[in-house]
Design a protein around this motif. Structure first.
Motif, PDB file in Angstrom:
ATOM      1  N   ASP A  93       5.978  14.896   1.867  1.00 56.74           N
ATOM      2  CA  ASP A  93       5.034  16.016   1.935  1.00 56.74           C
ATOM      3  C   ASP A  93       3.847  15.834   0.990  1.00 56.74           C
ATOM      4  O   ASP A  93       2.754  16.344   1.259  1.00 56.74           O
ATOM      5  N   LEU A  94       4.045  15.119  -0.121  1.00 53.86           N
ATOM      6  CA  LEU A  94       2.996  14.969  -1.132  1.00 53.86           C
ATOM      7  C   LEU A  94       2.154  13.706  -0.977  1.00 53.86           C
ATOM      8  O   LEU A  94       1.194  13.510  -1.724  1.00 53.86           O
ATOM      9  N   LEU A  95       2.502  12.856  -0.015  1.00 55.84           N
ATOM     10  CA  LEU A  95       1.725  11.633   0.184  1.00 55.84           C
ATOM     11  C   LEU A  95       0.304  11.973   0.611  1.00 55.84           C
ATOM     12  O   LEU A  95       0.090  12.752   1.537  1.00 55.84           O
TER      13      LEU A  95
ATOM     14  N   ASP B 207       2.426   6.579  -6.783  1.00 55.32           N
ATOM     15  CA  ASP B 207       1.414   7.550  -7.237  1.00 55.32           C
ATOM     16  C   ASP B 207       1.964   8.970  -7.181  1.00 55.32           C
ATOM     17  O   ASP B 207       1.734   9.770  -8.092  1.00 55.32           O
ATOM     18  N   VAL B 208       2.697   9.289  -6.120  1.00 56.10           N
ATOM     19  CA  VAL B 208       3.310  10.621  -6.004  1.00 56.10           C
ATOM     20  C   VAL B 208       4.297  10.834  -7.142  1.00 56.10           C
ATOM     21  O   VAL B 208       4.273  11.868  -7.828  1.00 56.10           O
TER      22      VAL B 208
ATOM     23  N   LEU C 230      12.217  13.614  -7.320  1.00 50.28           N
ATOM     24  CA  LEU C 230      11.883  14.222  -6.034  1.00 50.28           C
ATOM     25  C   LEU C 230      12.797  13.697  -4.935  1.00 50.28           C
ATOM     26  O   LEU C 230      13.198  12.530  -4.947  1.00 50.28           O
ATOM     27  N   LYS C 231      13.076  14.554  -3.958  1.00 52.30           N
ATOM     28  CA  LYS C 231      13.756  14.128  -2.748  1.00 52.30           C
ATOM     29  C   LYS C 231      12.751  13.438  -1.834  1.00 52.30           C
ATOM     30  O   LYS C 231      11.539  13.615  -1.965  1.00 52.30           O
TER      31      LYS C 231
ATOM     32  N   ASP D 231       0.813  -1.222   0.000  1.00 54.20           N
ATOM     33  CA  ASP D 231       0.000   0.000   0.000  1.00 54.20           C
ATOM     34  C   ASP D 231       0.846   1.271   0.000  1.00 54.20           C
ATOM     35  O   ASP D 231       0.588   2.193  -0.776  1.00 54.20           O
ATOM     36  N   LEU D 232       1.844   1.327   0.872  1.00 59.46           N
ATOM     37  CA  LEU D 232       2.681   2.521   0.936  1.00 59.46           C
ATOM     38  C   LEU D 232       3.555   2.646  -0.316  1.00 59.46           C
ATOM     39  O   LEU D 232       3.759   3.750  -0.835  1.00 59.46           O
ATOM     40  N   GLU D 233       4.039   1.517  -0.830  1.00 58.47           N
ATOM     41  CA  GLU D 233       4.802   1.560  -2.080  1.00 58.47           C
ATOM     42  C   GLU D 233       3.942   2.109  -3.213  1.00 58.47           C
ATOM     43  O   GLU D 233       4.395   2.940  -4.011  1.00 58.47           O
TER      44      GLU D 233
END
Length: 124
Positions: free
Chosen positions: A29-31, A13-14, A22-23, A6-8
């Motif tokens: 911050d964008l999750l 998606d971000v 992205l760093k 799920d987190l992957e």
């Protein structure tokens, strides 16, 4: 996405949405996640995605910039290919999928297949 947790999937998606490297901090911050995540958790997820070849990374000073190695469509195709290959009976899976397709999806499949060189297709 098949093959990702799920987190992957949320991290991918971000990266797909932003479409530039992205760093870790920016990914965090964008999750779009209900629960707060630790920086180290997102770093670990990105490192795992890098090891799985879902993302590439380049050094930017002391940090890394991460970006997706495949577009969302290519990743979906890879996942679908893995499911069909693992099914044991690809014909049954594809036929069942075709029966469940919407009219629009069926039209897309028909159009794509009619443009292929497959002289043996009718013989099956």
């Amino acid at each position: 996405m098949h093959g990702l947790g799920d987190l992957e999937s949320a991290v991918m998606d971000v990266l797909w949405r932003e479409q530039h490297p992205l760093k870790v901090r920016h990914v965090l911050d964008l999750l779009d996640d209900e629960r707060p995540r630790a920086y180290t958790t997102v770093l670990t997820v990105l490192d795992n995605l890098h090891r799985k070849a879902w993302v590439s990374r380049t050094r930017a000073g002391k940090a890394f910039l991460y970006e997706a190695t495949l577009g969302r469509t290519e990743a979906a195709v890879r996942a679908l290919r893995e499911v069909v290959d693992a099914a044991g009976d690809p014909e049954a899976v594809l036929l069942h999928f075709a029966r469940l397709a919407t009219d629009h999806e069926a039209d897309l499949l028909d159009s794509a297949l009619s443009g292929r060189d497959a002289p043996d297709r009718r013989a099956r």
